[in-house]
Design a protein around this motif. Structure first.
Motif, PDB file in Angstrom:
ATOM      1  N   ASP A 241     -39.831  -7.600 -24.498  1.00  0.00           N
ATOM      2  CA  ASP A 241     -39.981  -9.053 -23.888  1.00  0.00           C
ATOM      3  C   ASP A 241     -40.969  -9.837 -24.943  1.00  0.00           C
ATOM      4  O   ASP A 241     -40.701 -11.041 -25.098  1.00  0.00           O
ATOM      5  CB  ASP A 241     -40.886  -8.758 -22.793  1.00  0.00           C
ATOM      6  N   ARG A 242     -41.795  -9.283 -25.547  1.00  0.00           N
ATOM      7  CA  ARG A 242     -42.302  -9.971 -26.688  1.00  0.00           C
ATOM      8  C   ARG A 242     -41.797 -10.572 -27.803  1.00  0.00           C
ATOM      9  O   ARG A 242     -41.869 -11.625 -28.180  1.00  0.00           O
ATOM     10  CB  ARG A 242     -43.874  -9.079 -27.136  1.00  0.00           C
ATOM     11  N   MET A 243     -41.005  -9.523 -28.236  1.00  0.00           N
ATOM     12  CA  MET A 243     -40.150  -9.959 -29.303  1.00  0.00           C
ATOM     13  C   MET A 243     -39.165 -11.116 -28.909  1.00  0.00           C
ATOM     14  O   MET A 243     -38.814 -12.131 -29.638  1.00  0.00           O
ATOM     15  CB  MET A 243     -39.354  -8.745 -29.908  1.00  0.00           C
ATOM     16  N   ASN A 244     -38.647 -10.994 -27.773  1.00  0.00           N
ATOM     17  CA  ASN A 244     -37.903 -12.006 -27.422  1.00  0.00           C
ATOM     18  C   ASN A 244     -38.541 -13.400 -26.937  1.00  0.00           C
ATOM     19  O   ASN A 244     -37.889 -14.582 -27.269  1.00  0.00           O
ATOM     20  CB  ASN A 244     -37.050 -11.473 -26.084  1.00  0.00           C
ATOM     21  N   ALA A 245     -39.782 -13.132 -26.553  1.00  0.00           N
ATOM     22  CA  ALA A 245     -40.453 -14.560 -26.385  1.00  0.00           C
ATOM     23  C   ALA A 245     -40.647 -15.174 -27.601  1.00  0.00           C
ATOM     24  O   ALA A 245     -40.801 -16.203 -27.928  1.00  0.00           O
ATOM     25  CB  ALA A 245     -41.687 -14.245 -25.652  1.00  0.00           C
ATOM     26  N   LEU A 246     -41.126 -14.125 -28.767  1.00  0.00           N
ATOM     27  CA  LEU A 246     -41.401 -14.924 -30.061  1.00  0.00           C
ATOM     28  C   LEU A 246     -40.062 -15.518 -30.890  1.00  0.00           C
ATOM     29  O   LEU A 246     -40.317 -16.618 -31.219  1.00  0.00           O
ATOM     30  CB  LEU A 246     -42.112 -13.731 -30.917  1.00  0.00           C
ATOM     31  N   ALA A 247     -39.013 -14.898 -30.443  1.00  0.00           N
ATOM     32  CA  ALA A 247     -38.038 -15.490 -30.983  1.00  0.00           C
ATOM     33  C   ALA A 247     -37.535 -16.702 -30.457  1.00  0.00           C
ATOM     34  O   ALA A 247     -36.992 -17.790 -31.000  1.00  0.00           O
ATOM     35  CB  ALA A 247     -36.701 -14.445 -31.137  1.00  0.00           C
ATOM     36  N   LEU A 400     -31.767  -8.812 -31.898  1.00  0.00           N
ATOM     37  CA  LEU A 400     -31.319  -7.717 -30.811  1.00  0.00           C
ATOM     38  C   LEU A 400     -32.528  -6.743 -30.859  1.00  0.00           C
ATOM     39  O   LEU A 400     -32.648  -6.068 -31.928  1.00  0.00           O
ATOM     40  CB  LEU A 400     -30.049  -7.466 -30.791  1.00  0.00           C
ATOM     41  N   PHE A 401     -33.329  -6.376 -29.754  1.00  0.00           N
ATOM     42  CA  PHE A 401     -34.194  -5.228 -29.768  1.00  0.00           C
ATOM     43  C   PHE A 401     -33.367  -4.020 -29.273  1.00  0.00           C
ATOM     44  O   PHE A 401     -32.871  -4.043 -28.174  1.00  0.00           O
ATOM     45  CB  PHE A 401     -35.308  -5.675 -28.889  1.00  0.00           C
ATOM     46  N   GLN A 402     -32.947  -2.975 -30.269  1.00  0.00           N
ATOM     47  CA  GLN A 402     -32.187  -1.851 -29.981  1.00  0.00           C
ATOM     48  C   GLN A 402     -33.058  -0.709 -29.787  1.00  0.00           C
ATOM     49  O   GLN A 402     -33.739  -0.565 -30.971  1.00  0.00           O
ATOM     50  CB  GLN A 402     -31.019  -1.634 -30.923  1.00  0.00           C
ATOM     51  N   VAL A 403     -32.838   0.086 -28.944  1.00  0.00           N
ATOM     52  CA  VAL A 403     -33.544   1.614 -28.925  1.00  0.00           C
ATOM     53  C   VAL A 403     -32.479   2.572 -29.581  1.00  0.00           C
ATOM     54  O   VAL A 403     -31.349   2.990 -29.048  1.00  0.00           O
ATOM     55  CB  VAL A 403     -33.809   1.865 -27.392  1.00  0.00           C
ATOM     56  N   VAL A 404     -32.625   2.883 -30.535  1.00  0.00           N
ATOM     57  CA  VAL A 404     -31.642   3.791 -31.417  1.00  0.00           C
ATOM     58  C   VAL A 404     -31.761   5.295 -30.769  1.00  0.00           C
ATOM     59  O   VAL A 404     -30.615   5.897 -30.621  1.00  0.00           O
ATOM     60  CB  VAL A 404     -32.038   3.838 -32.719  1.00  0.00           C
ATOM     61  N   VAL A 405     -33.122   5.657 -30.667  1.00  0.00           N
ATOM     62  CA  VAL A 405     -33.263   7.139 -29.873  1.00  0.00           C
ATOM     63  C   VAL A 405     -34.114   6.523 -28.893  1.00  0.00           C
ATOM     64  O   VAL A 405     -35.187   6.213 -28.873  1.00  0.00           O
ATOM     65  CB  VAL A 405     -33.879   7.849 -30.952  1.00  0.00           C
ATOM     66  N   PRO A 406     -33.600   7.006 -27.360  1.00  0.00           N
ATOM     67  CA  PRO A 406     -34.333   6.895 -26.257  1.00  0.00           C
ATOM     68  C   PRO A 406     -35.646   7.997 -26.393  1.00  0.00           C
ATOM     69  O   PRO A 406     -35.500   9.090 -26.921  1.00  0.00           O
ATOM     70  CB  PRO A 406     -33.617   7.190 -25.116  1.00  0.00           C
TER      71      PRO A 406
END
Length: 444
Positions: A241-247, A400-406
């Motif tokens: 959420d923070r990274m999307n808000a900053l973008a 895009l914020f991607q979770v490579v390994v959950p």
């Protein structure tokens, strides 16, 4: 007179010989006495030296230990050596082994076991990469380099803001500051050392970045494995959420700047067009250039006619007809033409009646106003293009914020590692102990 009563007068030669012998005898006796004194002095000196040597030998023999003294001294050395070794072993046990043993006992018996949930995060762009390829090995390395967004995410994970968010939504800080965590690892404020809970929060929530791959690894260590996974998912959600808000803020600011540039360019174009229209209304002409061209063409025709008439006058004067009626008429006509040329030029320089400025000045102002309009049109076109590019970037160049390994946890606690921690404490204590022993003088 009898012979025995006569005075015996010595012979001078005999007397001289006798005196010489007496002197030689005296010199011999004196030399013998001198040699005797020297001999006695040498004997006295040798005797004193021998006496001194004997005295020193007796003193040395008095200083040398006897066999009994050597036995006692050897026993004393052995006793002191045993005492020194015992003291060294005691210090080694107290200052090296004891801290390592206490650390191992505390971590293995009293420390709270922590279950680690580890997850890997990547932040990718949907648009084409803006990196300039260097080619070769450097290009392959820089293509996967960490971007600015991954560093921003790393700083947010370690920030006070995230800790406050976890406290508000889950009460995590209060829980980690309570009795659920062992006394040495729980969160607390230490004003004396200027340490706060945020400085110690990395014991439970931490992150690291792989510079080459551009991936960030999130570590969450909590007493409950389920809670570790839940907190990891909450952190990933808040970080996204923070990274999307900053973008969004970045692209919004970029669109705002482009939009304001377009509005300013439109205002400048409108002002330039109003200035041009005002000049046209004031002069009563749509394009002053046409009037100027007409006047210059008229001046050119009049000058051509004047030159022709001047040639006729010159020809007549050469032929002797300079005072004839025809020549006078031609001269008058040529003077009127010069007056018309002067009037046309005066019209260019001073303007005609009812106009406030010269035609040349009006033409210059018209040209400048036209140039301002063209510049404003080009600025508007550039601003519109920048606005279009900003909109395209906002639509395409998204992060895009991607979770490579959950996040996942194992069935056994990963922290603390009592054996490894005790070994580290042992090595540190041993190094400090050796350094202190090397610096400080040893006691006898």
């Amino acid at each position: 007179m009898p012979d025995d009563l006569r005075v015996h007068t010595p012979d001078p030669k005999e007397e001289s010989e006798r005196i010489r012998k007496w002197r030689e005898e005296r010199a011999r006796v004196a030399e013998e006495e001198k040699q005797e004194r020297i001999r006695k002095a040498a004997e006295d000196k040798a005797r004193r030296a021998e006496e001194e040597a004997v005295a020193r030998r007796h003193e040395a023999e008095a200083l040398l230990p006897t066999e009994d003294d050597l036995v006692v001294f050897g026993a004393s050395l052995k006793r002191k050596r045993r005492q020194r070794k015992a003291r060294l072993l005691l210090e080694l046990a107290v200052f090296v082994l004891l801290p390592a043993a206490l650390c191992f006992i505390y971590l293995s018996q009293y420390a709270t076991p922590l279950y680690e949930a580890r997850s890997v995060i990547a932040i990718s762009r949907t648009g084409p990469s803006s990196e300039n390829g260097a080619g070769g090995l450097l290009s392959s390395m820089s293509s996967n380099a960490a971007s600015a967004e991954i560093f921003m995410a790393h700083e947010y994970v370690q920030s006070q803001d995230l800790m406050d968010t976890l406290e508000t939504e889950m009460g995590l800080v209060t829980e980690l500051s309570g009795d659920r965590v062992d006394p040495l690892r729980r969160l607390r404020d230490v004003p004396m050392l200027q340490l706060g809970k945020q400085d110690q929060f990395s014991r439970f929530v931490d992150a690291s970045i792989n510079i080459q791959s551009g991936l960030m690894t999130l570590y969450v260590r909590l007493p409950n494995p389920v809670q570790s996974t839940e907190v990891s998912e909450k952190i990933l959600e808040r970080t996204a959420d923070r990274m999307n808000a900053l973008a969004g803020d970045l692209f919004g600011e970029r669109l705002g700047l482009a939009t304001r540039s377009v509005e300013a360019a439109r205002a400048d174009l409108r002002m330039a067009q109003e200035t041009l229209t005002g000049l046209q209304i004031d002069s009563g002409e749509t394009d002053p250039r046409q009037t100027v061209e007409v006047i210059y063409a008229r001046i050119r025709d009049l000058e051509s006619e004047s030159q022709n008439l001047r040639a006729d006058i010159t020809r007549a004067e050469i032929e002797g007809r300079g005072n004839s009626y025809t020549t006078q008429k031609i001269t008058d006509m040529e003077a009127r033409l010069r007056d018309q040329i002067a009037a046309q030029r005066d019209l260019l320089e001073h303007g005609s009646d009812g106009q406030s400025m010269a035609l040349n000045t009006r033409l210059m102002q018209y040209e400048l106003a036209t140039l301002d309009v063209r510049v404003a049109e080009q600025a508007l076109a550039s601003a519109l293009q920048s606005l279009s590019e900003a909109r395209d970037a906002a639509a395409l160049d998204l992060s895009l914020f991607q979770v490579v390994v959950p996040p996942r946890t194992s069935g056994t606690a990963s922290h603390p590692n009592a054996a490894m921690s005790a070994l580290v404490v042992l090595l540190i204590a041993l190094g400090l102990f050796a350094a202190i022993k090397f610096i400080l003088p040893s006691r006898p």
